[in-house]
Design an enzyme around this catalytic site. Structure first.
Site, PDB file in Angstrom:
ATOM      1  CD  GLU A  58      -1.942  -2.345   1.325  1.00 17.04           C
ATOM      2  OE1 GLU A  58      -0.792  -2.679   1.688  1.00 17.04           O
ATOM      3  OE2 GLU A  58      -2.871  -3.169   1.223  1.00 17.04           O
ATOM      4  CG  PHE A  83      -6.196  -3.033   3.598  1.00 13.48           C
ATOM      5  CD1 PHE A  83      -6.285  -3.709   4.815  1.00 13.48           C
ATOM      6  CD2 PHE A  83      -6.872  -3.561   2.507  1.00 13.48           C
ATOM      7  CE1 PHE A  83      -7.047  -4.873   4.936  1.00 13.48           C
ATOM      8  CE2 PHE A  83      -7.627  -4.725   2.622  1.00 13.48           C
ATOM      9  CZ  PHE A  83      -7.720  -5.380   3.838  1.00 13.48           C
ATOM     10  CG  HIS A 126     -10.008  -6.850   8.148  1.00 18.41           C
ATOM     11  ND1 HIS A 126      -9.119  -7.619   8.837  1.00 18.41           N
ATOM     12  CD2 HIS A 126      -9.624  -6.903   6.855  1.00 18.41           C
ATOM     13  CE1 HIS A 126      -8.231  -8.138   7.985  1.00 18.41           C
ATOM     14  NE2 HIS A 126      -8.520  -7.709   6.783  1.00 18.41           N
TER      15      HIS A 126
HETATM   16  C1  TPP Z   1      -2.325  -4.383   4.340  1.00 18.16           C
HETATM   17  C2  TPP Z   1      -3.366  -5.297   3.777  1.00 18.16           C
HETATM   18  N1  TPP Z   1      -3.715  -5.192   2.482  1.00 18.16           N
HETATM   19  C3  TPP Z   1      -4.655  -5.994   1.961  1.00 18.16           C
HETATM   20  C4  TPP Z   1      -5.286  -6.933   2.719  1.00 18.16           C
HETATM   21  C5  TPP Z   1      -6.410  -7.804   2.124  1.00 18.16           C
HETATM   22  N2  TPP Z   1      -5.950  -9.187   1.978  1.00 18.16           N
HETATM   23  C6  TPP Z   1      -6.166 -10.097   2.956  1.00 18.16           C
HETATM   24  S1  TPP Z   1      -5.429 -11.551   2.637  1.00 18.16           S
HETATM   25  C7  TPP Z   1      -4.864 -11.010   1.153  1.00 18.16           C
HETATM   26  C8  TPP Z   1      -4.007 -11.893   0.316  1.00 18.16           C
HETATM   27  C9  TPP Z   1      -2.801 -12.336   1.049  1.00 18.16           C
HETATM   28  O1  TPP Z   1      -1.992 -13.117   0.257  1.00 18.16           O
HETATM   29  P1  TPP Z   1      -0.758 -13.859   0.873  1.00 18.16           P
HETATM   30  O2  TPP Z   1       0.081 -12.918   1.667  1.00 18.16           O
HETATM   31  O3  TPP Z   1      -0.099 -14.583  -0.227  1.00 18.16           O
HETATM   32  O4  TPP Z   1      -1.402 -14.891   1.915  1.00 18.16           O
HETATM   33  P2  TPP Z   1      -2.446 -16.056   1.607  1.00 18.16           P
HETATM   34  O5  TPP Z   1      -3.817 -15.505   1.771  1.00 18.16           O
HETATM   35  O6  TPP Z   1      -2.180 -16.552   0.248  1.00 18.16           O
HETATM   36  O7  TPP Z   1      -2.170 -17.082   2.652  1.00 18.16           O
HETATM   37  C10 TPP Z   1      -5.250  -9.686   0.926  1.00 18.16           C
HETATM   38  C11 TPP Z   1      -4.934  -8.896  -0.267  1.00 18.16           C
HETATM   39  C12 TPP Z   1      -4.909  -7.003   4.076  1.00 18.16           C
HETATM   40  N3  TPP Z   1      -5.484  -7.876   4.922  1.00 18.16           N
HETATM   41  N4  TPP Z   1      -3.949  -6.188   4.580  1.00 18.16           N
END
Ligand code: TPP
Ligand code: MG
Lengths: 328, 346
Positions: A58, A83, A126
């Protein structure tokens, strides 16, 4: 008039602005596949260069949007309020401050669409309703739509505005249906709602209730209920907090003598606090009762549904606030 | 554009190259089944509407957390992310308190205040799961810093995803841990997607572990479906950390079988990954691989493996009953635990 869902209204606004001005583009996380719904079909209609899926960074991509705006683009960033903390440095140190600091040379027509998903068991990380923290920081315009038509019209205005703007989209309204005028029925051919013009949602004479975002609709329901009890409530939706339409609120309080402010943000230094202070300073002699702030409790949002529902301003709390102003 | 990594073969077993005690292997099997069965139950009761809010299934990725945590002691620290149920169970946390937390009940780990994304058990070094991506990693580095300052022997491990590996906080943390030579393990669970976005589209290097070189620490790419490989790599990193040789970045290459989050109905799987891809990873199921190894090495029988599975099903069932029977917090508890030294509420 078409019945339109809130999230579709967002989509219409973005799409219309992208069609109108090729400098408008949008970026965010998983927006091409429209995880939150608002960016549906944009990739198909406007292509990869103008619909960017970002890495989860971000601070990086907020800054990139700000930078692109400095040199003539009109970026829209999709994010959630929670976020934004990660991108706070760019929002504050750059977006809010650059123009003033550089003596007016910098112009930043960048829009952050920050959705507030609260009230649905999303817990402390959240559920942020963070607009008051940005009100405290000069340099950012703040929009808080409460229905699909305003959502559409205010977002279009935000894209056209030359200052950095955060549109706080109330996630509790994402599924809300409301009338959004067809462009063909509008004299200007489109819906643009100017900043700084509050809307009187219900006219009344006994008590003024100013609502913020989703609280506007609850306040309107309270007004309808209290009307059956012979209490006449005027409900005002400021629609933008920066700029803030003082006059509409002060005129209303002059008429009613009583003010309640319903604000989903935490109560300390909230939008409600600021509105209360404006009326205390400038409308004091109209007041016939202490101002009532009905805002969220000063705790984080608990996960448990048994506790979460106690935090926010709701129908019962707003009703009680109105009645308190009538006791004295 | 690069797509999902190739997988080598199906259902392989392996010879044991290191000396791992049978008890530890069986403990790892138990914890992996516990996570699998916990998650299956969570999906069942969530779709039945027994609790609300997001919940991110760890199914398919069990070997990553279990192998990593098996190399840690109770006195070591971990911090995690939104895909949060696997980490505490892997570290020896209680499924009844975890389930009660998901149900928002007073007997939950956080008395119902945290929910699915925020499990924590400070009694066994689980500093907490963070819903904000990358946010808990600097915090875990702080625990490693404390070990360093106090000259104590504990280590700290942070779990994060491929997506979160792009956060500035990750990069700042790796640099800090390296320049301060901290007893820290950065553990990337590379399940290859962040919601719908392939990591190949957002990570500038081929492997997340390649990023270690920029911070002058070892970067180890591990088959995340192989719990023994995860254990070995983490045990090595723990040894380095405890002997003052500083941090390590480990990348467990793995796969998420289910959708990103329960309740995120909009995302249809066919839109960003194929059924064939999911199937090819299911063929390398971490439980099948470990059981294959145990049986082929004569360390356990099929019946013993099945019994462990069945015991965890039972335990999860009891945990669910425990959660259902636990009361919701009382209204006045809303204000509890806000402050260590309470002050009046405004
Ligand atoms: C700072 C932030 N940006 C966006 C999100 C929304 N979000 C939650 S999980 C996710 C994907 C995360 O991917 P990864 O780090 O690969 O973990 P995975 O879910 O694949 O285990 C997103 C974009 C968030 N929780 N926090
Ligand atoms: Mg991932």
């Amino acid at each position: 008039m078409a019945q339109t869902v809130f999230v579709e209204a967002i989509n219409q606004a973005i799409s219309e602005e992208m069609a109108r001005d090729e400098n408008v583009f949008i970026m965010g996380e998983d927006i091409r596949r429209a995880v939150y719904g608002a960016t549906q079909d944009l990739l198909n209609d406007y292509g990869e260069k103008r619909v960017l899926d970002t890495p989860l960074s971000e601070n990086g991509f907020f800054g990139a949007a700000i930078g692109a705006s400095l040199v003539g683009m009109r970026p829209i960033v999709e994010t959630l309020t929670s976020f934004m903390w990660v991108g706070m440095d760019q929002l504050i140190s750059q977006a809010a401050k650059m123009r003033y600091m550089f003596g007016g040379q910098a112009t930043l027509p960048v829009v952050f669409r920050a959705t507030m998903f609260y009230g649905g068991g999303a817990a402390a990380h959240h559920s942020d309703r963070s607009y008051p923290m940005f009100m405290n920081m000069p340099g950012i315009k703040i929009v808080v739509p409460s229905n699909p038509a305003d959502m559409k019209g205010l977002l279009k205005a935000a894209v056209r505005d030359d200052d950095p703007t955060i549109v706080f989209e109330d996630g509790t309204l994402f599924g809300m249906r409301g009338d959004v005028p067809d462009n063909a029925d509008l004299p200007q051919g489109e819906l643009v709602v100017p900043f700084g013009e509050a809307k009187i949602v219900r006219e009344g004479t006994d008590v003024t209730v100013v609502g913020i975002g989703g609280a506007v609709n609850i306040a309107a329901a309270v007004a309808d209920q209290l009307a059956t009890e012979g209490i006449s409530v005027e409900v005002i939706d400021p629609r933008t907090l920066v700029p803030f339409d003082k006059k509409t609120v002060l005129d209303s309080v002059e008429k009613t003598g009583r003010l309640v402010i319903a604000d989903p943000a935490h109560k300390v230094c909230s939008a409600a606090s600021e509105i209360a202070s404006i009326v205390a300073e400038e409308g004091f002699w109209s007041l016939q009762a202490p101002i009532q702030k009905v805002a969220s409790e000063q705790v984080h949002i608990p996960f448990s549904p048994a506790l979460e529902k106690l935090v926010y301003p709701d129908f019962a709390k707003i009703t009680a606030g109105v009645k308190r102003t009538l006791e004295s | 554009m690069r797509f999902c990594r190739e997988v080598s073969s199906s259902c392989e077993t392996r010879g044991l190259t290191v000396d791992i005690d049978r008890d530890l292997l069986l403990l790892m099997l138990r914890r992996m089944w516990m996570i699998r069965n916990f998650e299956l139950k969570v999906m069942e009761v969530h779709s039945a509407g027994e609790f609300t809010g997001a919940a991110h299934p760890y199914i398919g990725e069990e070997a990553v957390a279990v192998g990593a945590c098996a190399a840690l002691e109770d006195t070591d620290y971990i911090a995690g992310n939104h895909r949060s149920h696997g980490h505490p169970i892997a570290k020896g946390g209680r499924v009844d308190k975890a389930m009660a937390e998901l149900y928002g009940r007073v007997d939950g780990y956080c008395k119902g205040k945290g929910g699915s994304m925020h499990l924590a058990d400070y009694s066994i070094g689980i500093l907490g799961e963070s819903g904000i991506l990358g946010s808990s990693v600097p915090v875990a580095v702080g625990a490693a810093l404390a070990a360093h300052i106090k000259g104590e022997n504990f280590v700290s491990l942070a779990f994060f995803g491929d997506g979160a590996s792009n956060q500035g906080a990750l990069h700042e943390s790796m640099n800090l841990a390296s320049v301060w030579n901290l007893p820290m393990i950065f553990l990337c669970e590379n399940n290859q997607y962040a919601v719908t976005t392939s990591y190949a589209e957002t990570v500038a290097v081929e492997h997340v572990s390649d990023r270690a070189s920029a911070y002058n620490m070892p970067g180890i790419l591990v088959d995340g479906q192989d719990v023994i490989a995860m254990y070995e790599a983490t045990a090595e990193a723990v040894k380095r950390a405890r002997s003052g040789q500083g941090p390590t970045l480990i990348e467990g290459l793995t796969y998420r079988y289910e959708e990103h989050s329960l309740g995120l109905g909009r995302v249809r799987r066919g839109e960003y990954r194929t059924e064939e891809e999911i199937e090819s990873w299911r063929k390398r199921d971490p439980l099948t691989i470990l059981e294959g190894t145990l049986i082929s090495q004569g360390m356990a029988t099929r019946e013993e493996c099945d019994a462990i599975n069945a015991e965890t099903v039972d335990e999860v069932e009891k945990a669910t009953e425990f959660a259902r029977n636990s009361p919701f917090p009382k209204p006045e508890e809303l204000f509890d635990d806000m402050w260590a030294n309470p002050i009046p509420f405004p």
